[in-house]
Design an enzyme around this catalytic site. Structure first.
Site, PDB file in Angstrom:
ATOM      1  N   GLN A 197       0.827  -1.208   0.000  1.00  0.00           N
ATOM      2  CA  GLN A 197       0.000   0.000   0.000  1.00  0.00           C
ATOM      3  C   GLN A 197       0.863   1.259   0.000  1.00  0.00           C
ATOM      4  O   GLN A 197       0.345   2.361  -0.176  1.00  0.00           O
ATOM      5  CB  GLN A 197      -0.947  -0.001   1.210  1.00  0.00           C
ATOM      6  CG  GLN A 197      -2.062  -1.032   1.092  1.00  0.00           C
ATOM      7  CD  GLN A 197      -3.053  -1.009   2.248  1.00  0.00           C
ATOM      8  OE1 GLN A 197      -3.252  -2.020   2.902  1.00  0.00           O
ATOM      9  NE2 GLN A 197      -3.689   0.135   2.506  1.00  0.00           N
ATOM     10  N   ARG A 223      -9.461  -0.177   7.178  1.00  0.00           N
ATOM     11  CA  ARG A 223     -10.378   0.766   6.549  1.00  0.00           C
ATOM     12  C   ARG A 223     -10.690   1.944   7.461  1.00  0.00           C
ATOM     13  O   ARG A 223     -11.839   2.312   7.678  1.00  0.00           O
ATOM     14  CB  ARG A 223     -11.677   0.069   6.140  1.00  0.00           C
ATOM     15  CG  ARG A 223     -12.354   0.809   4.994  1.00  0.00           C
ATOM     16  CD  ARG A 223     -13.528   0.073   4.432  1.00  0.00           C
ATOM     17  NE  ARG A 223     -14.004   0.739   3.242  1.00  0.00           N
ATOM     18  CZ  ARG A 223     -14.475   0.115   2.173  1.00  0.00           C
ATOM     19  NH1 ARG A 223     -14.522  -1.190   2.142  1.00  0.00           N
ATOM     20  NH2 ARG A 223     -14.906   0.785   1.136  1.00  0.00           N
ATOM     21  N   CYS A 224      -9.635   2.516   8.018  1.00  0.00           N
ATOM     22  CA  CYS A 224      -9.837   3.726   8.816  1.00  0.00           C
ATOM     23  C   CYS A 224      -8.515   4.435   8.929  1.00  0.00           C
ATOM     24  O   CYS A 224      -7.485   3.922   8.523  1.00  0.00           O
ATOM     25  CB  CYS A 224     -10.379   3.405  10.198  1.00  0.00           C
ATOM     26  SG  CYS A 224      -9.121   2.835  11.353  1.00  0.00           S
ATOM     27  N   GLU A 238     -13.258   5.311   3.903  1.00  0.00           N
ATOM     28  CA  GLU A 238     -13.256   4.639   5.198  1.00  0.00           C
ATOM     29  C   GLU A 238     -14.399   5.070   6.108  1.00  0.00           C
ATOM     30  O   GLU A 238     -14.700   4.388   7.084  1.00  0.00           O
ATOM     31  CB  GLU A 238     -11.906   4.872   5.869  1.00  0.00           C
ATOM     32  CG  GLU A 238     -10.789   4.401   4.951  1.00  0.00           C
ATOM     33  CD  GLU A 238      -9.394   4.677   5.469  1.00  0.00           C
ATOM     34  OE1 GLU A 238      -8.508   3.879   5.192  1.00  0.00           O
ATOM     35  OE2 GLU A 238      -9.184   5.688   6.150  1.00  0.00           O
TER      36      GLU A 238
END
Ligand SMILES: Cc1cc2nc3c(=O)[nH]c(=O)nc-3n(C[C@H](O)[C@H](O)[C@H](O)COP(=O)(O)OP(=O)(O)OC[C@H]3O[C@@H](n4cnc5c(N)ncnc54)[C@H](O)[C@@H]3O)c2cc1C
Lengths: 284, 807
Positions: B238, B385-386, B761
């Site tokens: 990522q 996802r945050c 997110e």
């Protein structure tokens, strides 16, 4: 997740398969749909040297219905059990139960034979076969024999089938009366937290015949004989059904897993049995 | 006349498919036809495979590793252990959190699934056989999986390597299993307010351990070219650029000789931010063998060993006046980090942005302390996802609001409304030091309550309760409310870095002679649709249709340096860089147009896709014409070509926010819940592509549903992972996924060049609270204050049982 090496055979008739399995002894294993076997092979929980694929053996396939007697070949897939219209007419509980197994992908390959032969207490079909009082036809180097489903299961993954025997077919009589197969699971593709099947015939409010079986509530499927005797000949009402439910729950002996602790599973056992009883009664 | 044929500004604008267009995802043609190029699709000549021998136990000394049988197996080329890596100094590696982590077990193992040896062979099959033949003798030690027990006096010491070290990367350590204490806010002031408060609610809120579980697991192909000394690594990264720098620092290979490529990535969700032993081993093995090495973990490896998320025990106290004005917030968090502190947070934030835990509320004083603790569990602690622990923070405050509402006997929708930061208070500085850029919480909240007809829902709920109480139904109805404020777009270099690398991002644009373009960014899409949306940003900025702009990310040899994609930072940071680079292009284009039209720069104005002479609309130069001119005209004082690069250091974070409401029906006997309604209103500022926003919201809500209703990484007391396959680790299918209603308000970020805030997110952050609050709300009439997630069947059943609802 790679299995250890094995050799692969695909015999095209039953006798060849029987010969192969007889030769290999406990180093050989038959494979049907592979949806129980391949996961354990990939995790190397079992070590199989010779894999004998039954999928080319036509004698093991198909659904035969003669009057009230039904015979299903071991290699009949779960999706065929769901889609066969004749079978639905004579034994609708099979479709109701099969639709609750896993997901369409699994059912496209998974077979009735693999499901009942595996001896996994979490599988739904062994419970269903208790319900239907089915008979298994088994063939091996020592010849053909029949064994009742209610006598087949000895413990988790232990059955009355010898390692060198092949399950050929499953037969039972068309059940009469109302039916239901009720299953609680966490999600699509999950085995039962608790499941119950019921068949019930009622004459003028009095139970004339019945069968009740449980799935994944012990190390084998359970046929609830005590509960069945409580029902037969009795006027059916809510209080009888709750007594019957209680008796079924008493017979259960689940183990804790990620689905929940024993106490929860027993409670849910009561719920699924009661729902199945009521639905079968409504349909009777 | 020429201008008769010229399409109107509006027509030309819509031809660009720029900002605000629901442009179809350009990636999908490739993905839906199986034409993606993922790491596992990469096949190189002579490539070998590697895989791990993993520890079956959670805590043990390693007495002996015997690799002889494995090495004797045909097809096995090498087996690496810590002893082989030690001479290279690679048996341990630094973590992103200032700790270090074993690459291969160095004398002991600390969690089930830990990497013990790396077997290299011809193919996956040979390697799997080799793995099975490596014999490891373990001497088992007592195990601790409970972070509270880990800090007890008699607890087994996990990290013997640093047992006596009193100072950690983030200050003093008070116990061998203690990692850090991180404090934020005004301790004394908060305590004083709590002591004197009219009402205080006190609760322990646990956000359980879970896992991002991307569809594609982690993996890489490492290829060391010994002729030119160049190392190329394709991987599920990522943050490819950061990986290159870290790889150079720990391997001493000069950075220019390392090329990191992130090809298509099948979901990341934070799981692919970390640096894993597999990457290091594949690189070393490629150096040792001289051929490319592929390592791709399987699903069980992924769930068991690569980065988990959450696992925060958050003890909170919130105080208020009797009429519901919040006066203070206190929080102490015990953070279970597992065996190594491998959290992926900006360096100065060992508990991420947990200090956004005052949420959407105007809370005058607050204090937060977080203690990080080692346990015999897998390392990780990534932002699933945050943005760095913002889900934990948001869940904490949204639970505390509910608990406070109970205590006050007040409707929690009203309590929220009463305490929201008001529109006119922005920019708002929170008690824990963040400057919220913008928002209109009341507007969003009122819109949401009206959309779901909140009053009617409460009436329905009361009716259902009556049915339940009178024995006519065994079901309860719960209404879950949630208002969240995210903090995304990390971040300003002044306070955000990872391993010393400032968290700016970059975009480089090259306009081709015929007027199409390529843009390269420092981020990397894992499914977010960057190639679609960033082209839209540019289309609006430079007047070239989005379909004529190629987007490229993920190759460190070609893309400009950036810190990657996670924490919803791509749009706030790289998206801003894109707009800024576009503006540089336009500025140069203006000079060229002025030259061509023989006017002064200032006599021109921009009109969608062209510069027009003010007051003479028939005199213009389109971007296409300007592009060509930049290649073939010798313009005095202007360099040829049309290119720009922008490195964007954001002045602040962005603060997306939203109002989510879930309605649920719960069967108290089976514990089965049925989602009746999910309404999600998002304010992500300027909306670049509404269709992609909707897709992101659906995906995030589904993950939130999973987390709150069943998804967990569970351990037994011996440290065995109980949720090692997708049978037990809950990933919803279409069947379990409810219908979602999405909505929005649009409050642009005042400091972002196009006002965008990020959205990918938000639904996970806001969704978990909505689902969990619905469960709590259903049991509220019977006195439930707090029940920990996940709310799977048996735990919900247990709530009902403990409240005496079974007979
Ligand atoms: C994700 C998932 C979810 C599932 N959920 C459920 C569920 O909810 N309910 C359920 O009931 N099942 C479930 N299953 C199991 C599935 O139904 C299997 O297909 C079934 O249990 C086995 O059938 P099979 O044909 O695949 O057998 P195989 O996997 O090929 O074989 C299973 C075992 O039976 C033996 N065997 C197979 N055929 C014969 C034969 N003719 N004679 C002797 N021995 C034989 C094999 O040697 C092997 O030991 C699930 C499976 C998966 C992968």
């Amino acid at each position: 997740m790679i299995p250890s090496a094995f050799s692969f055979y695909k015999p095209d008739n039953l006798q060849k398969a029987i010969n192969l399995i007889a030769d290999f002894g406990d180093e050989g294993r038959v494979i049907a749909g592979g949806h129980s076997l391949i996961p354990v092979m990939k995790q190397r929980l079992t070590d199989i040297k010779h894999l004998i694929d039954l999928s080319a053996i036509n004698e093991l396939k198909g659904i035969k219905i003669k009057g009230s007697s039904i015979s299903i070949g071991a290699m009949t897939t779960q999706v065929e059990l769901i889609t066969n219209a004749e079978l639905f007419k004579v034994a609708p509980v099979i479709r109701e139960a099969s639709l609750q197994i896993a997901d369409p992908q699994v059912r496209n390959l998974g077979t009735i034979g693999g499901n009942v032969a595996n001896g996994d207490p979490a599988n739904d079909m062994p419970g269903l076969m208790q319900l239907l009082d089915a008979t298994y036809t088994i063939n091996g180097k020592n010849g053909v024999r029949e064994i009742k489903a209610r006598e087949f299961y000895e413990g988790a993954y232990f059955t009355a089938r010898e390692d060198d025997e092949i399950l050929v077919s499953i037969s039972f009589n068309s059940p009469i009366g109302g039916y239901a197969y009720e299953k609680q699971k966490r999600k699509i593709g999950d085995y039962a937290t608790a499941a119950a099947g019921v068949i019930l015939s009622v004459d003028n409010g009095v139970c004339s015949s019945a069968s009740i079986a449980l799935t994944n509530l012990s190390d084998t499927p359970i046929y609830c004989s005590d509960a069945v005797s409580m029902l037969i000949g009795k006027q059916i009402d809510d209080s009888l059904l709750s007594e019957v439910t209680k008796s079924c729950v008493e017979q259960s002996d689940p183990v804790a897993d990620q689905r929940g602790p024993v106490e929860f599973k027993k409670y849910v056992a009561g719920i699924v049995v009661n729902k199945a009883l009521n639905r079968a009664f409504d349909r009777s | 006349m020429d201008d008769v044929k010229t399409p109107s500004s509006e027509e030309r604008k819509s031809a660009l498919s720029g900002l605000g267009t629901s442009r179809k995802r350009v990636e999908d043609a490739r993905f839906t036809q199986g034409k993606g190029n993922y790491v596992d699709d990469i096949k190189l000549k002579g490539m070998l495979f590697g895989d791990f021998v993993r520890s079956p136990v959670a805590h043990a000394k390693i007495k002996k590793i015997d690799t002889s049988a494995a090495l004797a197996l045909p097809g096995v080329h090498a087996v690496l252990t810590a002893a082989d890596l030690e001479p290279l100094g690679l048996h341990w590696m630094p973590t992103l959190a200032g700790d270090k982590q074993m690459v291969l077990a160095d004398g002991k193992v600390l969690f089930q699934g830990q990497e013990v040896a790396f077997v290299v062979g011809d193919d996956r099959y040979a390697v799997a056989d080799g793995v099975a033949l490596v014999e490891v003798e373990y001497d088992e030690l007592s195990v601790v999986t409970d972070p509270f027990k880990a800090e007890m006096e008699n607890a087994p010491i996990l990290r013997e390597d640093i047992a006596d070290q009193k100072e950690g990367a983030h200050g003093p350590r008070r116990h061998p299993n203690h990692i850090f204490t991180w404090e934020s806010g005004d301790k004394e002031g908060t305590n004083k307010v709590l002591d004197e408060a009219e009402v205080v609610a006190d609760e322990m809120v646990y956000y359980h351990r879970t896992h991002p579980c991307p569809l594609e697991t982690c993996g890489c192909v490492a290829s060391m070219d010994k002729v030119n000394g160049k190392l190329t690594v394709w991987g599920t990264f990522q943050a490819p650029h950061a990986v290159r720098t870290v790889a150079s620092l720990i391997s001493s290979i000069p950075e220019h000789n390392i090329r990191i490529i992130s090809p298509d990535i099948g979901g990341g969700f934070g799981n692919k931010v970390g640096v894993y032993p597999g990457y290091v081993c594949a690189i070393v093995a490629s150096i040792v063998t001289g051929v490319p090495i592929k390592w791709v973990e399987d699903r069980m490896d992924n769930l068991m060993a690569t980065a988990f998320a959450r696992d925060y025990w958050m003890h909170g106290k919130i105080s208020a006046t009797k009429d519901g004005k919040i006066t203070g917030l206190w929080c102490h968090t015990t953070a279970d980090h597992g065996a190594f502190d491998a959290c992926a947070d900006p360096t100065k934030f060992p508990a991420g942005f947990m200090n956004i835990c005052t949420g959407s509320y105007d809370i005058p004083v607050a204090y937060l302390a977080v203690d990080g603790v080692y346990t015999n569990k897998a390392p990780g602690g990534v932002a699933y996802r945050c943005s760095f622990r913002v889900t934990e923070a948001s869940y904490f405050i949204e639970r505390m609001i509910e608990v406070l509402a109970l205590k006050l006997g007040m409707d929690s929708a009203e309590l929220r409304s009463k305490n929201f930061i008001k529109k006119e208070q922005f920019p708002y500085t929170s008690a824990l030091g963040w400057e919220y850029d913008s928002g209109d919480y009341h507007k969003a909240w009122d819109k949401a309550l009206e959309a779901v007809n909140y009053k009617k829902l409460r009436e329905d709920q009361a009716k259902q309760l009556e049915l339940f109480k009178s024995g006519k139904s065994r079901k309860l109805m719960g209404i879950g409310l949630s208002h969240f404020t995210e903090i995304v777009g990390a971040g300003p270099v002044k306070n955000c870095d990872i391993l010393g690398l400032g968290m700016f991002d970059a975009c480089e644009i090259r306009i081709h002679p015929t007027g199409s373009a390529i843009a390269r960014l420092g981020t990397i899409s894992q499914g977010q649709g960057h190639a679609t949306t960033f082209a839209q940003i540019l289309a609006s900025e430079i007047g070239i249709p989005a379909s004529d702009i190629t987007l490229e990310e993920g190759d460190t040899d070609t893309a400009p340096y950036g810190l990657g994609t996670y924490g919803s930072r791509s749009t706030p940071v790289a998206g801003a860089a894109t707009a800024m680079a576009g503006r540089k292009i336009r500025a140069k284009a203006q000079m060229i147009a002025a030259y061509l039209l023989e006017v002064h720069d200032d006599d021109l104005e921009w009109d969608v896709d062209r510069f027009v002479v003010k007051g003479a609309p028939e005199k213009f130069k389109t971007m296409k014409e300007i592009a060509f001119a930049s290649y073939n005209q010798a313009i005095p004082g202007v360099e040829p070509g049309l290119e720009a690069v922008s490195y964007y250091d954001p002045p602040n974070m962005t603060y997306p926010n939203g109002a989510y409401i879930c309605v649920m029906e719960i069967d108290v006997d089976t514990g089965v819940s049925e989602i009746k309604k999910v309404y999600a209103l998002d304010d992500c500022g300027t909306r670049i592509n509404p269709m992609i926003i909707e897709g992101q919201v659906h995906g995030g809500l589904t993950e939130a549903l999973a987390i709150s209703m069943g998804q967990e990484i569970a351990y037994d007391e011996q440290g065995n992972v109980m949720t090692g396959t997708l049978m037990d680790f809950f990933v919803p299918t279409a069947w379990e996924t409810p219908n979602y209603e999405t909505d929005f308000t649009e409050t642009p970020s005042p400091h972002h060049p196009i006002g965008a805030k990020g959205v990918g997110e938000s639904p996970n952050v806001g969704g978990v609270s909505a689902f969990s609050n619905a469960v709590h709300d259903a049991f509220k009439p019977f006195g439930l204050t707090q029940a920990h997630m996940p709310h799977d069947h048996w735990r919900v059943w247990k709530i009902a049982k403990d409240l005496g609802l079974h007979n």
